[in-house]
Design an enzyme around this catalytic site. Structure first.
Site, mmCIF file in Angstrom:
data_model
loop_
_atom_site.group_PDB
_atom_site.id
_atom_site.type_symbol
_atom_site.label_atom_id
_atom_site.label_comp_id
_atom_site.label_asym_id
_atom_site.label_seq_id
_atom_site.Cartn_x
_atom_site.Cartn_y
_atom_site.Cartn_z
ATOM 1 C CE LYS A 89 -0.337 -0.343 5.036
ATOM 2 N NZ LYS A 89 -1.151 -0.873 6.160
ATOM 3 C CE1 TYR A 93 11.940 31.803 5.870
ATOM 4 C CE2 TYR A 93 12.226 29.449 5.496
ATOM 5 C CZ TYR A 93 11.954 30.719 5.014
ATOM 6 O OH TYR A 93 11.710 30.897 3.686
HETATM 7 C C1 LIG Z 1 -0.402 -1.840 6.849
HETATM 8 C C2 LIG Z 1 -0.995 -3.141 7.233
HETATM 9 C C3 LIG Z 1 -0.189 -4.288 7.287
HETATM 10 C C4 LIG Z 1 1.320 -4.236 7.199
HETATM 11 O O1 LIG Z 1 1.786 -3.761 8.443
HETATM 12 P P1 LIG Z 1 3.351 -3.629 8.756
HETATM 13 O O2 LIG Z 1 3.377 -3.211 10.176
HETATM 14 O O3 LIG Z 1 3.872 -2.576 7.834
HETATM 15 O O4 LIG Z 1 3.969 -4.936 8.506
HETATM 16 C C5 LIG Z 1 -0.809 -5.510 7.492
HETATM 17 N N1 LIG Z 1 -2.158 -5.583 7.659
HETATM 18 C C6 LIG Z 1 -2.947 -4.496 7.655
HETATM 19 C C7 LIG Z 1 -4.397 -4.650 7.877
HETATM 20 C C8 LIG Z 1 -2.394 -3.224 7.461
HETATM 21 O O5 LIG Z 1 -3.171 -2.150 7.482
#
Ligand SMILES: *Cc1c(COP(=O)(O)O)cnc(C)c1O
Length: 369
Positions: free
Chosen positions: A41, A262
């Site tokens: 993702k 800044y």
């Molecule tokens: C993002 C996510 C993962 C992966 O999690 P990590 O901690 O990056 O390994 C797995 N399952 C779900 C439902 C997620 O939202």
């Protein structure tokens, strides 16, 4: 916008696909007989799903998770035809047909999503694949206890679903002694018993390191593939994946008492040499790193002084011997001496946010694959 010119880029991002593959193999070894999916993702946590997914497919990965349908559709051409692509958020109302058209499998999280999916299956006259998620203690996505009761009392509600997995997600897995881990595990086992028999998927990256009880049939690591440490307070067994180098634009000598950046938020304690570097918060170098992070020139640490600007940071290069550092030189902002997790700690955040913030102006190079 992705930068395509090496010579003019202010900063260079190198993603080691072979390291990602090695991390995948390490996780698989840890999992024994349990299958290992890849969570890609948010464009594979900012690293480029179109490059990461094919590299993992070459190592035998056949299950990929995105968050959104559009991410899944974009991913399809980059994974083998036989690979499964799952969408964690399930289907927004009304676009269920797009899942079928693109051969993408929703994770259904609510009664509404279940009903919309089974309604489509009835219209099409065939069962449709889905993952059913149950909430076991995170209160984010998945069937609540009450929704699970409804489904358990009326199992016909799942007619039309080819149930690929029952799934849940851990909230605190990186803290191995957290009491919620065992509670979620017990809740998950109880929930499974109330649903039609199906394989199960439970663990994210950190869950893989909680031991066999947490593995079930399919693990879903993301962050660990990309080198983020999976267990709080323990050495990171994974290979580092990302190197970020940024170019020095200008070097200046300043007098004791001169202000930098800044708000004048750093004042030179003595005569100092300041190197201005071509990366800023618009590139995902978080503003919270001002006066906190360190860049490296070879093995020499150069503290970030003053606040982070949109396009630049300023480094204290006073400690470098001789002529020090010159315009055009590259410094490491993420690398051997300052891995993603160290940068995250300096920013008061987690490695996930550092990776997913990496900007579009970096010239990207992929190693291996
Ligand atoms: C993002 C996510 C993962 C992966 O999690 P990590 O901690 O990056 O390994 C797995 N399952 C779900 C439902 C997620 O939202």
């Amino acid at each position: 916008m992705l930068n395509t010119r090496h010579a003019s880029a202010g900063a260079l991002l190198t993603v080691d696909l072979d390291a990602i593959r090695a991390n995948y193999r390490l996780l698989r070894e840890k999992l024994g007989g349990t299958a290992c999916a890849a969570v890609v993702k948010a464009d594979a946590y900012g690293l480029g799903a179109d490059r990461v997914a094919p590299a993992l497919a070459a190592d035998g990965c056949t299950n990929f998770f995105t968050a959104h349908l559009d991410e899944a559709i974009a991913l399809r051409p980059h994974v083998p035809a036989k690979a499964e692509v799952f969408v964690l958020h399930g289907s927004p109302a009304g676009v269920e047909g797009d899942f079928v058209e693109h051969r993408v499998i929703p994770v259904v999280n609510s009664l509404e999503q279940i009903d919309a999916w089974t309604a489509l299956a009835r219209r099409l006259g065939s069962k449709l694949p889905a993952v059913v998620q149950v909430d076991t203690g995170m209160s984010r996505l998945g069937l609540s206890k009450r929704e699970l009761d409804t489904v358990a009392e009326d199992p016909g509600r799942l007619d039309g679903i080819d149930l690929r997995y029952v799934m849940s997600h851990l909230a605190c897995a990186e803290q191995q002694s957290h009491e919620l881990n065992a509670l979620q595990l017990a809740n998950f086992q109880a929930a499974r018993a109330r649903l039609p028999a199906a394989p199960a998927s439970f663990s994210n990256s950190s869950g893989v390191f909680l031991g066999q009880d947490y593995h079930f049939d399919l693990a879903r690591p993301g962050a660990a593939l990309y080198g983020v440490a999976p267990v709080a307070g323990q050495p990171n067994p994974l290979h580092s994946v990302v190197r970020l180098q940024a170019r020095v634009i200008q070097v200046r000598e300043i007098e004791a008492g001169a202000r930098v950046g800044y708000g004048g938020r750093w004042t030179a304690p003595g005569p100092a040499r300041i190197a201005t570097v071509s990366t800023g918060y618009a590139d995902g170098f978080l503003r919270s790193l001002g006066n906190r992070a360190k860049a490296y020139h070879g093995d020499a640490a150069l503290p970030v002084v003053g606040v982070v600007s949109m396009d630049t940071i300023t480094l204290d290069a006073t400690s470098l011997p001789g002529p020090g550092i010159e315009p055009g030189a590259l410094v490491d902002l993420i690398g051997e001496h300052n891995p993603v997790d160290a940068v995250a700690e300096a920013a008061g955040t987690i490695g996930y946010e550092i990776l997913t913030s990496l900007g579009g102006r970096y010239f990207r190079t992929y190693l291996g694959g």
